[in-house]
Design a protein around this motif. Structure first.
Motif, PDB file in Angstrom:
ATOM      1  N   LEU A  42       0.825  -1.210   0.000  1.00 37.08           N
ATOM      2  CA  LEU A  42       0.000   0.000   0.000  1.00 37.08           C
ATOM      3  C   LEU A  42       0.860   1.262   0.000  1.00 37.08           C
ATOM      4  O   LEU A  42       0.536   2.241  -0.678  1.00 37.08           O
ATOM      5  CB  LEU A  42      -0.939   0.002   1.204  1.00 37.08           C
ATOM      6  CG  LEU A  42      -2.095  -0.977   1.125  1.00 37.08           C
ATOM      7  CD1 LEU A  42      -2.855  -1.005   2.446  1.00 37.08           C
ATOM      8  CD2 LEU A  42      -3.041  -0.625  -0.003  1.00 37.08           C
ATOM      9  N   THR A  43       1.962   1.223   0.723  1.00 35.65           N
ATOM     10  CA  THR A  43       2.875   2.369   0.739  1.00 35.65           C
ATOM     11  C   THR A  43       3.469   2.598  -0.647  1.00 35.65           C
ATOM     12  O   THR A  43       3.533   3.739  -1.123  1.00 35.65           O
ATOM     13  CB  THR A  43       4.001   2.134   1.774  1.00 35.65           C
ATOM     14  OG1 THR A  43       3.408   1.923   3.057  1.00 35.65           O
ATOM     15  CG2 THR A  43       4.935   3.318   1.846  1.00 35.65           C
ATOM     16  N   GLU A  44       3.899   1.527  -1.305  1.00 38.37           N
ATOM     17  CA  GLU A  44       4.443   1.648  -2.651  1.00 38.37           C
ATOM     18  C   GLU A  44       3.390   2.167  -3.623  1.00 38.37           C
ATOM     19  O   GLU A  44       3.689   2.994  -4.490  1.00 38.37           O
ATOM     20  CB  GLU A  44       4.982   0.300  -3.131  1.00 38.37           C
ATOM     21  CG  GLU A  44       6.253  -0.128  -2.432  1.00 38.37           C
ATOM     22  CD  GLU A  44       6.696  -1.526  -2.825  1.00 38.37           C
ATOM     23  OE1 GLU A  44       6.035  -2.179  -3.664  1.00 38.37           O
ATOM     24  OE2 GLU A  44       7.714  -1.973  -2.269  1.00 38.37           O
ATOM     25  N   ALA A  45       2.154   1.697  -3.489  1.00 38.38           N
ATOM     26  CA  ALA A  45       1.077   2.160  -4.373  1.00 38.38           C
ATOM     27  C   ALA A  45       0.803   3.640  -4.157  1.00 38.38           C
ATOM     28  O   ALA A  45       0.606   4.390  -5.119  1.00 38.38           O
ATOM     29  CB  ALA A  45      -0.191   1.340  -4.116  1.00 38.38           C
ATOM     30  N   LEU A  46       0.824   4.075  -2.902  1.00 38.02           N
ATOM     31  CA  LEU A  46       0.595   5.493  -2.610  1.00 38.02           C
ATOM     32  C   LEU A  46       1.710   6.343  -3.186  1.00 38.02           C
ATOM     33  O   LEU A  46       1.454   7.405  -3.771  1.00 38.02           O
ATOM     34  CB  LEU A  46       0.492   5.712  -1.099  1.00 38.02           C
ATOM     35  CG  LEU A  46       0.243   7.142  -0.641  1.00 38.02           C
ATOM     36  CD1 LEU A  46      -1.084   7.652  -1.194  1.00 38.02           C
ATOM     37  CD2 LEU A  46       0.254   7.226   0.865  1.00 38.02           C
ATOM     38  N   ASN A  47       2.945   5.890  -3.049  1.00 40.98           N
ATOM     39  CA  ASN A  47       4.077   6.630  -3.622  1.00 40.98           C
ATOM     40  C   ASN A  47       3.966   6.700  -5.140  1.00 40.98           C
ATOM     41  O   ASN A  47       4.228   7.743  -5.740  1.00 40.98           O
ATOM     42  CB  ASN A  47       5.403   5.997  -3.212  1.00 40.98           C
ATOM     43  CG  ASN A  47       5.697   6.195  -1.746  1.00 40.98           C
ATOM     44  OD1 ASN A  47       5.173   7.099  -1.110  1.00 40.98           O
ATOM     45  ND2 ASN A  47       6.531   5.335  -1.197  1.00 40.98           N
ATOM     46  N   SER A  48       3.575   5.592  -5.772  1.00 39.66           N
ATOM     47  CA  SER A  48       3.387   5.586  -7.229  1.00 39.66           C
ATOM     48  C   SER A  48       2.273   6.540  -7.627  1.00 39.66           C
ATOM     49  O   SER A  48       2.379   7.267  -8.625  1.00 39.66           O
ATOM     50  CB  SER A  48       3.058   4.175  -7.723  1.00 39.66           C
ATOM     51  OG  SER A  48       4.117   3.308  -7.465  1.00 39.66           O
ATOM     52  N   TRP A  49       1.201   6.537  -6.850  1.00 38.79           N
ATOM     53  CA  TRP A  49       0.066   7.419  -7.135  1.00 38.79           C
ATOM     54  C   TRP A  49       0.514   8.876  -7.064  1.00 38.79           C
ATOM     55  O   TRP A  49       0.167   9.679  -7.942  1.00 38.79           O
ATOM     56  CB  TRP A  49      -1.051   7.152  -6.134  1.00 38.79           C
ATOM     57  CG  TRP A  49      -2.249   8.017  -6.358  1.00 38.79           C
ATOM     58  CD1 TRP A  49      -2.517   9.222  -5.790  1.00 38.79           C
ATOM     59  CD2 TRP A  49      -3.335   7.754  -7.247  1.00 38.79           C
ATOM     60  NE1 TRP A  49      -3.695   9.717  -6.249  1.00 38.79           N
ATOM     61  CE2 TRP A  49      -4.221   8.837  -7.136  1.00 38.79           C
ATOM     62  CE3 TRP A  49      -3.642   6.703  -8.101  1.00 38.79           C
ATOM     63  CZ2 TRP A  49      -5.403   8.895  -7.868  1.00 38.79           C
ATOM     64  CZ3 TRP A  49      -4.820   6.767  -8.818  1.00 38.79           C
ATOM     65  CH2 TRP A  49      -5.676   7.861  -8.699  1.00 38.79           C
ATOM     66  N   ASP A  50       1.279   9.228  -6.040  1.00 34.98           N
ATOM     67  CA  ASP A  50       1.758  10.605  -5.899  1.00 34.98           C
ATOM     68  C   ASP A  50       2.637  10.998  -7.076  1.00 34.98           C
ATOM     69  O   ASP A  50       2.511  12.089  -7.624  1.00 34.98           O
ATOM     70  CB  ASP A  50       2.539  10.772  -4.587  1.00 34.98           C
ATOM     71  CG  ASP A  50       1.641  10.725  -3.359  1.00 34.98           C
ATOM     72  OD1 ASP A  50       0.419  10.916  -3.511  1.00 34.98           O
ATOM     73  OD2 ASP A  50       2.166  10.484  -2.256  1.00 34.98           O
ATOM     74  N   THR A  51       3.524  10.100  -7.479  1.00 26.91           N
ATOM     75  CA  THR A  51       4.422  10.375  -8.601  1.00 26.91           C
ATOM     76  C   THR A  51       3.633  10.565  -9.888  1.00 26.91           C
ATOM     77  O   THR A  51       3.866  11.520 -10.641  1.00 26.91           O
ATOM     78  CB  THR A  51       5.429   9.226  -8.773  1.00 26.91           C
ATOM     79  OG1 THR A  51       6.147   9.042  -7.554  1.00 26.91           O
ATOM     80  CG2 THR A  51       6.402   9.501  -9.894  1.00 26.91           C
ATOM     81  N   LEU A  52       2.688   9.675 -10.141  1.00 29.39           N
ATOM     82  CA  LEU A  52       1.888   9.778 -11.360  1.00 29.39           C
ATOM     83  C   LEU A  52       1.019  11.031 -11.361  1.00 29.39           C
ATOM     84  O   LEU A  52       0.871  11.690 -12.394  1.00 29.39           O
ATOM     85  CB  LEU A  52       1.009   8.536 -11.523  1.00 29.39           C
ATOM     86  CG  LEU A  52       1.742   7.266 -11.919  1.00 29.39           C
ATOM     87  CD1 LEU A  52       0.793   6.071 -11.878  1.00 29.39           C
ATOM     88  CD2 LEU A  52       2.349   7.400 -13.302  1.00 29.39           C
ATOM     89  N   THR A  53       0.468  11.363 -10.212  1.00 33.14           N
ATOM     90  CA  THR A  53      -0.362  12.564 -10.114  1.00 33.14           C
ATOM     91  C   THR A  53       0.462  13.805 -10.411  1.00 33.14           C
ATOM     92  O   THR A  53       0.012  14.711 -11.116  1.00 33.14           O
ATOM     93  CB  THR A  53      -0.981  12.676  -8.709  1.00 33.14           C
ATOM     94  OG1 THR A  53      -1.741  11.503  -8.448  1.00 33.14           O
ATOM     95  CG2 THR A  53      -1.873  13.884  -8.585  1.00 33.14           C
ATOM     96  N   GLU A  54       1.692  13.838  -9.875  1.00 37.20           N
ATOM     97  CA  GLU A  54       2.586  14.960 -10.138  1.00 37.20           C
ATOM     98  C   GLU A  54       2.893  15.081 -11.629  1.00 37.20           C
ATOM     99  O   GLU A  54       2.855  16.170 -12.207  1.00 37.20           O
ATOM    100  CB  GLU A  54       3.887  14.745  -9.367  1.00 37.20           C
ATOM    101  CG  GLU A  54       4.376  15.944  -8.610  1.00 37.20           C
ATOM    102  CD  GLU A  54       5.590  15.584  -7.784  1.00 37.20           C
ATOM    103  OE1 GLU A  54       6.700  15.595  -8.350  1.00 37.20           O
ATOM    104  OE2 GLU A  54       5.416  15.294  -6.598  1.00 37.20           O
ATOM    105  N   GLN A  55       3.189  13.958 -12.255  1.00 36.86           N
ATOM    106  CA  GLN A  55       3.530  13.968 -13.683  1.00 36.86           C
ATOM    107  C   GLN A  55       2.329  14.369 -14.525  1.00 36.86           C
ATOM    108  O   GLN A  55       2.462  15.118 -15.498  1.00 36.86           O
ATOM    109  CB  GLN A  55       4.010  12.589 -14.127  1.00 36.86           C
ATOM    110  CG  GLN A  55       5.354  12.199 -13.570  1.00 36.86           C
ATOM    111  CD  GLN A  55       5.699  10.754 -13.889  1.00 36.86           C
ATOM    112  OE1 GLN A  55       4.887  10.010 -14.434  1.00 36.86           O
ATOM    113  NE2 GLN A  55       6.904  10.346 -13.534  1.00 36.86           N
TER     114      GLN A  55
END
Length: 86
Positions: A42-55
């Motif tokens: 879940l932590t990795e998914a949240l980090n990926s979500w933040d990165t994708l949202t930023e991009q």
């Protein structure tokens, strides 16, 4: 009952209780491991979500890009029409 029979019976009960406590500890540790893995995922998914949202927040959709191009072309057309009006 003789003392030997009672002692054997109590030893059997103690062994059974020990076996039960060992089996109850295994699911607990595996449960912790399962929740640890789940938490990590879940932590990795949240980090990926933040990165994708930023991009994606800085990215322009194809429709908006098309709209900008149409506005640019209309601006050019307007300036050319103004040249003829003068």
């Amino acid at each position: 009952m003789s003392d030997d029979a009672l002692e054997k019976q109590s030893n059997t009960l103690l062994e059974a209780a020990a076996a039960r406590s060992e089996t109850s500890e295994k699911p607990s540790s595996s449960r912790k491991s399962l929740f640890g893995n789940l938490n990590k995922d879940l932590t990795e998914a949240l980090n990926s979500w933040d990165t994708l949202t930023e991009q994606m927040s800085n990215r322009i959709s194809p429709e908006e890009e098309q709209l900008r191009e149409v506005k640019r072309l209309l601006g050019e057309l307007k300036s050319k029409l103004n040249e003829f009006a003068d």
